[in-house]
Design a protein around this motif. Structure first.
Motif, PDB file in Angstrom:
ATOM      1  N   PRO A  56     -13.274 -80.500  27.463  1.00 26.62           N
ATOM      2  CA  PRO A  56     -14.055 -79.205  26.887  1.00 26.62           C
ATOM      3  C   PRO A  56     -15.665 -79.610  27.548  1.00 26.62           C
ATOM      4  O   PRO A  56     -16.350 -80.888  27.212  1.00 26.62           O
ATOM      5  N   VAL A  57     -16.141 -78.834  28.180  1.00 28.76           N
ATOM      6  CA  VAL A  57     -17.539 -78.970  28.832  1.00 28.76           C
ATOM      7  C   VAL A  57     -18.677 -77.964  28.319  1.00 28.76           C
ATOM      8  O   VAL A  57     -18.205 -76.725  28.329  1.00 28.76           O
ATOM      9  N   THR A  58     -19.763 -78.335  28.054  1.00 31.27           N
ATOM     10  CA  THR A  58     -20.913 -77.268  27.916  1.00 31.27           C
ATOM     11  C   THR A  58     -21.919 -77.879  28.685  1.00 31.27           C
ATOM     12  O   THR A  58     -22.377 -78.847  29.000  1.00 31.27           O
ATOM     13  N   LEU A  59     -22.374 -76.604  29.564  1.00 30.90           N
ATOM     14  CA  LEU A  59     -23.251 -76.996  30.545  1.00 30.90           C
ATOM     15  C   LEU A  59     -24.743 -76.134  30.157  1.00 30.90           C
ATOM     16  O   LEU A  59     -24.721 -75.167  29.904  1.00 30.90           O
ATOM     17  N   VAL A  60     -25.793 -76.996  30.039  1.00 34.46           N
ATOM     18  CA  VAL A  60     -27.077 -76.520  29.860  1.00 34.46           C
ATOM     19  C   VAL A  60     -27.837 -76.158  31.082  1.00 34.46           C
ATOM     20  O   VAL A  60     -28.169 -77.347  31.605  1.00 34.46           O
ATOM     21  N   SER A  61     -28.112 -75.042  31.149  1.00 35.11           N
ATOM     22  CA  SER A  61     -28.897 -74.550  32.535  1.00 35.11           C
ATOM     23  C   SER A  61     -30.206 -74.080  32.044  1.00 35.11           C
ATOM     24  O   SER A  61     -30.083 -72.930  31.263  1.00 35.11           O
ATOM     25  N   SER A  62     -31.114 -74.296  32.440  1.00 31.39           N
ATOM     26  CA  SER A  62     -32.507 -73.687  32.324  1.00 31.39           C
ATOM     27  C   SER A  62     -32.911 -72.280  33.034  1.00 31.39           C
ATOM     28  O   SER A  62     -33.680 -71.777  32.752  1.00 31.39           O
ATOM     29  N   ARG A  63     -31.841 -72.059  33.782  1.00 34.34           N
ATOM     30  CA  ARG A  63     -31.981 -70.825  34.657  1.00 34.34           C
ATOM     31  C   ARG A  63     -31.252 -69.617  34.264  1.00 34.34           C
ATOM     32  O   ARG A  63     -30.446 -69.804  33.335  1.00 34.34           O
ATOM     33  N   GLU A  64     -31.393 -68.584  35.006  1.00 32.85           N
ATOM     34  CA  GLU A  64     -30.774 -67.595  34.741  1.00 32.85           C
ATOM     35  C   GLU A  64     -29.188 -67.683  34.986  1.00 32.85           C
ATOM     36  O   GLU A  64     -28.449 -67.001  34.254  1.00 32.85           O
ATOM     37  N   GLN A  65     -28.719 -68.247  35.813  1.00 35.05           N
ATOM     38  CA  GLN A  65     -27.347 -68.607  35.920  1.00 35.05           C
ATOM     39  C   GLN A  65     -27.475 -70.064  36.800  1.00 35.05           C
ATOM     40  O   GLN A  65     -28.298 -70.537  37.021  1.00 35.05           O
ATOM     41  N   VAL A  66     -26.151 -70.368  36.751  1.00 37.31           N
ATOM     42  CA  VAL A  66     -26.103 -72.128  37.487  1.00 37.31           C
ATOM     43  C   VAL A  66     -26.387 -71.883  38.905  1.00 37.31           C
ATOM     44  O   VAL A  66     -26.288 -70.954  39.451  1.00 37.31           O
ATOM     45  N   LEU A  67     -26.433 -73.072  39.309  1.00 39.68           N
ATOM     46  CA  LEU A  67     -26.737 -73.253  40.883  1.00 39.68           C
ATOM     47  C   LEU A  67     -27.836 -72.443  41.151  1.00 39.68           C
ATOM     48  O   LEU A  67     -27.713 -71.782  42.286  1.00 39.68           O
ATOM     49  N   PRO A  68     -29.031 -72.713  40.638  1.00 41.82           N
ATOM     50  CA  PRO A  68     -30.477 -71.888  41.303  1.00 41.82           C
ATOM     51  C   PRO A  68     -30.634 -72.585  42.665  1.00 41.82           C
ATOM     52  O   PRO A  68     -30.388 -73.761  42.849  1.00 41.82           O
ATOM     53  N   GLY A  69     -31.061 -71.913  43.614  1.00 39.87           N
ATOM     54  CA  GLY A  69     -31.394 -72.266  45.008  1.00 39.87           C
ATOM     55  C   GLY A  69     -30.178 -71.949  45.834  1.00 39.87           C
ATOM     56  O   GLY A  69     -30.201 -71.939  46.892  1.00 39.87           O
ATOM     57  N   GLN A  70     -28.894 -71.713  45.215  1.00 38.95           N
ATOM     58  CA  GLN A  70     -27.712 -71.518  45.945  1.00 38.95           C
ATOM     59  C   GLN A  70     -27.528 -69.806  46.149  1.00 38.95           C
ATOM     60  O   GLN A  70     -28.505 -69.013  45.652  1.00 38.95           O
ATOM     61  N   ASP A  71     -26.936 -69.265  46.999  1.00 44.00           N
ATOM     62  CA  ASP A  71     -26.786 -67.930  47.136  1.00 44.00           C
ATOM     63  C   ASP A  71     -26.308 -67.285  45.961  1.00 44.00           C
ATOM     64  O   ASP A  71     -25.486 -67.789  45.320  1.00 44.00           O
ATOM     65  N   ASP A  72     -27.304 -66.121  45.586  1.00 47.65           N
ATOM     66  CA  ASP A  72     -26.956 -65.393  44.041  1.00 47.65           C
ATOM     67  C   ASP A  72     -25.537 -64.954  43.850  1.00 47.65           C
ATOM     68  O   ASP A  72     -25.053 -65.235  42.769  1.00 47.65           O
ATOM     69  N   ASP A  73     -24.945 -64.370  44.919  1.00 49.61           N
ATOM     70  CA  ASP A  73     -23.708 -64.033  44.888  1.00 49.61           C
ATOM     71  C   ASP A  73     -22.650 -65.047  44.530  1.00 49.61           C
ATOM     72  O   ASP A  73     -21.587 -65.050  44.007  1.00 49.61           O
ATOM     73  N   ALA A  74     -22.698 -66.096  45.275  1.00 50.96           N
ATOM     74  CA  ALA A  74     -21.995 -67.450  45.169  1.00 50.96           C
ATOM     75  C   ALA A  74     -22.025 -68.141  43.902  1.00 50.96           C
ATOM     76  O   ALA A  74     -20.919 -68.473  43.297  1.00 50.96           O
ATOM     77  N   ALA A  75     -23.141 -68.235  43.396  1.00 54.17           N
ATOM     78  CA  ALA A  75     -23.512 -68.893  41.935  1.00 54.17           C
ATOM     79  C   ALA A  75     -23.005 -67.973  40.958  1.00 54.17           C
ATOM     80  O   ALA A  75     -22.153 -68.510  39.906  1.00 54.17           O
ATOM     81  N   ALA A  76     -22.918 -66.632  41.031  1.00 50.71           N
ATOM     82  CA  ALA A  76     -22.329 -65.814  39.978  1.00 50.71           C
ATOM     83  C   ALA A  76     -20.919 -65.837  40.065  1.00 50.71           C
ATOM     84  O   ALA A  76     -20.188 -66.006  39.029  1.00 50.71           O
ATOM     85  N   VAL A  77     -20.152 -66.074  41.183  1.00 49.00           N
ATOM     86  CA  VAL A  77     -18.705 -66.270  40.983  1.00 49.00           C
ATOM     87  C   VAL A  77     -18.454 -67.551  40.481  1.00 49.00           C
ATOM     88  O   VAL A  77     -17.526 -67.688  39.626  1.00 49.00           O
TER      89      VAL A  77
END
Length: 468
Positions: free
Chosen positions: A202-223
């Motif tokens: 079980p994993v909890t990912l703490v992200s300071s941004r709107e979604q994971v992987l800031p700096g990557q392609d937004d569509d890709a990060a959303a998937v």
């Protein structure tokens, strides 16, 4: 004979050493921890080996979707497999050591002198190597600094190597965590979160941004975020961690808004700091950025004559492939061979989450910001016949091309094997192929690579409007 001294034995250092010998230099390499550097010992090789184990578990979980069941028709196939994390991590450590030994053997076979110790500049014409047997002073016509970087630590979240880890320490963990908290949703944090979730933790990912992987392609990060959440991972967006502390057998991560996240273990993945302090750089006239990185040009030169730099200590692009190319370019330039400056628009990179994200060239952000005028088409993988056969539902191929000419200038692939599928797009970008030239080559049917050609084919003849 040109004396070349290299400080640091990671990809930037050992690849430069091989080129230096090839071009006739007398090469000495000083490394304090082990050849291969972080890429081999604590970063790329270990993390991707962990991910390889996670991929096997993921395939087992998808077995029923393709009609595979246990002979007695009882438990699900994946439920019969137990993760021996100690064995997984022992294999990781063994592979890292073996790869490091292979690199040493290759360097020594090519005539590179390897010194186990810590190197520092003594001006621009000499390096001092501190070893267990004392100091060695090494005259140098050319110096390459390839000292890498180390994990950044928060003052209120000091890793202890038992419950709170950096990514260099977590391979000492022998028991499967009851609940792993990953702080940081950049590439490192997302990859570890993805791997441990696939291993059944079980994993909890703490992200300071709107979604994971800031700096990557937004569509890709959303998937990727959607897949994370569908797999049961808890993703806390816009949640900045301010501390992590042990409380008995638990770890408590406190967020800036006062919330607490409680788990059994915590991985801190909050960036890296270049290894540039205390090695005589500024005294030798080598300029550093505000973040402590060495300033280099596109042929790896620093501001000091005869001093070059490569890899994560330059802050150019934290990839082993880029470090290696910077090191080679430095030697080609310093020793008078033909050389082409580093072109970051031709660099292909991958985030090894499940699914993977691979990119090359122009980004969607650059297009949206008006920095590059390009057309794009995005083709979901769920329509691909091979993807259906493999029960792949998440992912896409995106291709960017210039209007009128149709020259391919970038691409994004989100797929289980994106690191392999990005290659034709990388070749196209590097060689300025058009979408028509890309599609003129045959692809196998059925294959995931067919979607790369299909995306390019859909760009044929369009020069005025953005495609979707």
């Amino acid at each position: 004979m040109t004396n070349v001294v290299i400080i640091g034995g990671g990809p930037g250092g050992y690849e430069a050493a091989l080129v230096g010998r090839q071009l006739g230099g007398e090469v000495t390499l000083v490394e304090r921890r082990g050849l291969g550097g972080s890429a081999v010992l604590t970063d790329v090789v270990p993390s991707k080996t962990l991910i390889a184990a996670a991929e096997v578990m993921s395939r087992l979980r998808s077995a029923e979707e393709v009609g595979l069941r246990l002979g007695d028709g009882g438990a699900r196939l994946a439920d019969t497999v137990r993760v021996d994390l100690g064995a997984v991590h022992r294999r990781i450590r063994d592979l890292a050591r073996a790869q490091s030994d292979d690199i040493r053997g290759r360097l020594e076979a090519e005539g590179v002198r390897v010194i186990d110790g810590t190197g520092a500049l003594a001006g621009t014409g000499e390096v001092v190597a501190s070893t267990v047997d004392g100091e060695q002073r090494l005259p140098a016509d050319v110096i390459l600094v390839a000292t890498g970087a180390h994990p950044r630590e928060l003052p209120a979240a000091r890793p202890d190597g038992e419950r709170i880890f950096t990514w260099t320490q977590i391979y000492d963990l022998d028991t499967v965590p009851d609940h792993l908290i990953v702080v940081g949703s950049g590439v490192t944090g997302a990859e570890f979160a993805s791997a441990y979730q696939a291993l059944g933790v079980p994993v909890t990912l703490v992200s300071s941004r709107e979604q994971v992987l800031p700096g990557q392609d937004d569509d890709a990060a959303a998937v990727v975020q959607e897949v994370f959440q569908a797999s049961g991972m808890t993703v806390l967006n816009r949640a900045r961690a301010v501390s992590a502390a042990r409380r008995g057998d638990e770890v408590v991560v406190r967020l800036v808004d006062g919330r607490e996240v409680v788990g059994s273990h915590c991985l801190m993945a909050v960036g890296a700091i270049p290894n540039t302090a205390g090695i005589g750089l500024e005294e030798a006239g080598v300029a550093l950025t505000a973040g402590g990185y060495l300033s280099v040009d596109r042929v790896s030169r620093t501001s000091a004559r005869g001093v070059y730099a490569a890899g994560d200590c330059t802050g150019v692009f934290p990839l082993a492939s880029v470090a290696a190319m910077q090191g080679r370019i430095a030697m080609w330039h310093a020793l008078g061979d033909s050389v082409a400056p580093l072109d970051l628009l031709t660099v292909s990179s991958t985030v090894f989450t499940a699914p993977e994200i691979a990119t090359v060239g122009v980004s969607q952000h650059q297009v949206d910001a008006g920095e590059v005028r390009a057309l794009a088409v995005r083709l979901p993988l769920r329509s691909n016949a091979r993807a259906k056969m493999q029960a792949v539902e998440d992912g896409f191929v995106k291709v960017f091309c210039l209007p009128t000419t149709g020259i391919v200038v970038g691409g994004v692939v989100v797929a289980p094997s994106a690191s392999e599928l990005i290659h034709p797009l990388s070749v196209a970008v590097r060689n300025k192929l058009t979408v028509d030239q890309l599609t003129a080559s045959f692809t196998v049917y059925p294959s995931l690579s067919g979607s790369v050609a299909e995306a390019a084919r859909r760009l044929h003849g369009h020069s005025t409007a953005q495609l979707h």
